[in-house]
Design a protein around this motif. Structure first.
Motif: not given
Length: 412
Positions: A275-281
């Protein structure tokens, strides 16, 4: 602004490429204010219609012409090409877009060789903390040597979990952790899928995209097996491959290619996905600092993949700031010896990163680095294991074990 200014002094057209809401428009408007220009905002329906009706008129203004969300009117690229055929002076155009340039219709043939791509990614931890200076990745790429790490890290396990699950999306970071931030992530994913993905392609199974993204989040940091991913979602393999490419195009997912495929038949050729952003993941997988603190084994396994995705993202952000070509990938043998991230400079020198979520690093954790060294010898100029422990130390083979926060703290 210095990197962008440098690119504008050298290139006729610069494209700021990155996810929605990471600051591309802000960067464009700051440049406009400084230069006394206006921004053509193609995200605005009325502006978009006007540009679509006469793209040549909007491409022909005084330099630099500043265009936001240009991917909504791909016909603009042909008009810009016609302008550049007449005048290839540096600094003529700055375009910003939330869709990967190569996936925009007409992009491939329109400005080949005339455009410089600049990644604008979610905020790094250094940017969040307001840190500036000579960071670890740049020191290694520039042959400046490893920082001494003489001062133990003071970042606690809980602080790592907070940082990693928060990610780097600026608007999300302004929300308090909990329901408010969770709502933002939900709205963000829905917006990107409903607007950007659907605009790129006629998606027949739109309802499958969030499910596919959730499966990719659960498998982030692992070798991408499209067939297994398709089966988990209930899709055909070809459809899953096409949909994964769409999620890549809008900066939700990125592939990390296999590195070293010419080193022998026993080196894996499959990419990893992150995933590009760990927060989204973290939001998609339901990982929170509170859940991580309970030390449930299955949660800690998921957290290990999240830490890897987070650290790979931090390193790739620093690579994107480096003014020189760097190839990136992961290394894995048929015996499952792996290195999470490999950087290769244009002179062939290689830097290896292995990432561990735990507070201890054993010799067995260096198996992938040893396998890589056996194959490339002195080309491996630095090998680093990043972990959540406090101390920096060096193994006899020269591999340096460092706290994960060495990526965003300046050390001598």
């Amino acid at each position: 602004m210095t990197v962008l200014d440098q690119r504008l002094s050298e290139e006729p057209a610069v494209v700021l490429n990155g996810p929605r809401t990471v600051g591309k428009s802000t960067l464009l408007h700051r440049l406009a204010d400084r230069l006394g220009r206006s921004v053509i905002d193609c995200d605005d329906p009325a502006t978009r219609a006007a540009v679509r009706s006469d793209p040549g008129r909007f491409a022909g203004g005084p330099s630099p012409v500043l265009i936001d969300e240009y991917q909504h009117v791909p016909e603009l690229l042909d008009a810009i090409k016609a302008e550049l055929n007449r005048d290839l002076s540096p600094g003529r155009y700055v375009l910003a877009g939330s869709t990967r340039y190569a996936t925009v219709p007409q992009a491939g043939q329109a400005l080949t060789g005339r455009v410089d791509l600049m990644d604008v990614l979610p905020l790094s931890q250094a940017e969040i903390d307001g840190q500036a200076g000579d960071f670890l990745v740049h020191r290694l790429l520039g042959d400046e040597g490893m920082p001494s790490g003489s001062t133990p890290s003071v970042t606690s396990r809980d602080e790592y979990a907070r940082r990693i699950t928060s990610g780097g999306m600026p608007v999300a970071l302004r929300r308090p952790p909990g329901k408010s931030r969770s709502r933002w992530f939900a709205n963000y994913v829905e917006l990107v899928i409903d607007r950007d993905v659907v605009e790129l392609s006629r998606v027949r199974q739109r309802e499958m995209l969030p499910r596919l993204l959730s499966v990719l989040a659960a498998r982030s940091g692992q070798v991408l097996n499209v067939a297994a991913t398709a089966e988990a979602v209930g899709m055909e393999k070809t459809s899953a491959e096409n949909y994964i490419r769409l999620l890549e195009a809008v900066f939700l997912v990125q592939r990390l290619p296999a590195w070293g495929t010419t080193l022998g038949s026993r080196v894996t050729r499959q990419p990893k996905s992150h995933l590009v952003d760990a927060g989204v993941m973290a939001w998609l997988t339901g990982l929170t600092p509170e859940k991580i603190a309970k030390n449930d084994p299955s949660t800690l396994t998921e957290y290990g993949h999240l830490v890897e995705t987070f650290a790979v993202g931090e390193i790739l952000k620093q690579v994107s700031w480096w003014d020189g070509p760097v190839s990136v990938g992961h290394f894995r043998t048929a015996a499952a010896e792996e290195v999470d991230l490999v950087l290769e400079r244009d002179d062939g020198a290689v830097i290896a990163f292995e990432i561990k979520a735990g507070t201890r690093v054993a010799r067995s954790d260096l198996a992938g680095i040893r396998a890589l060294r056996e194959r490339i010898g002195d080309r491996l100029i630095a090998s680093v294991v990043l972990y959540t422990g406090a101390l920096t130390f060096t193994y006899e083979d020269g591999t340096v074990v460092m706290p994960l926060d060495a990526l965003w703290t300046n050390q001598p």
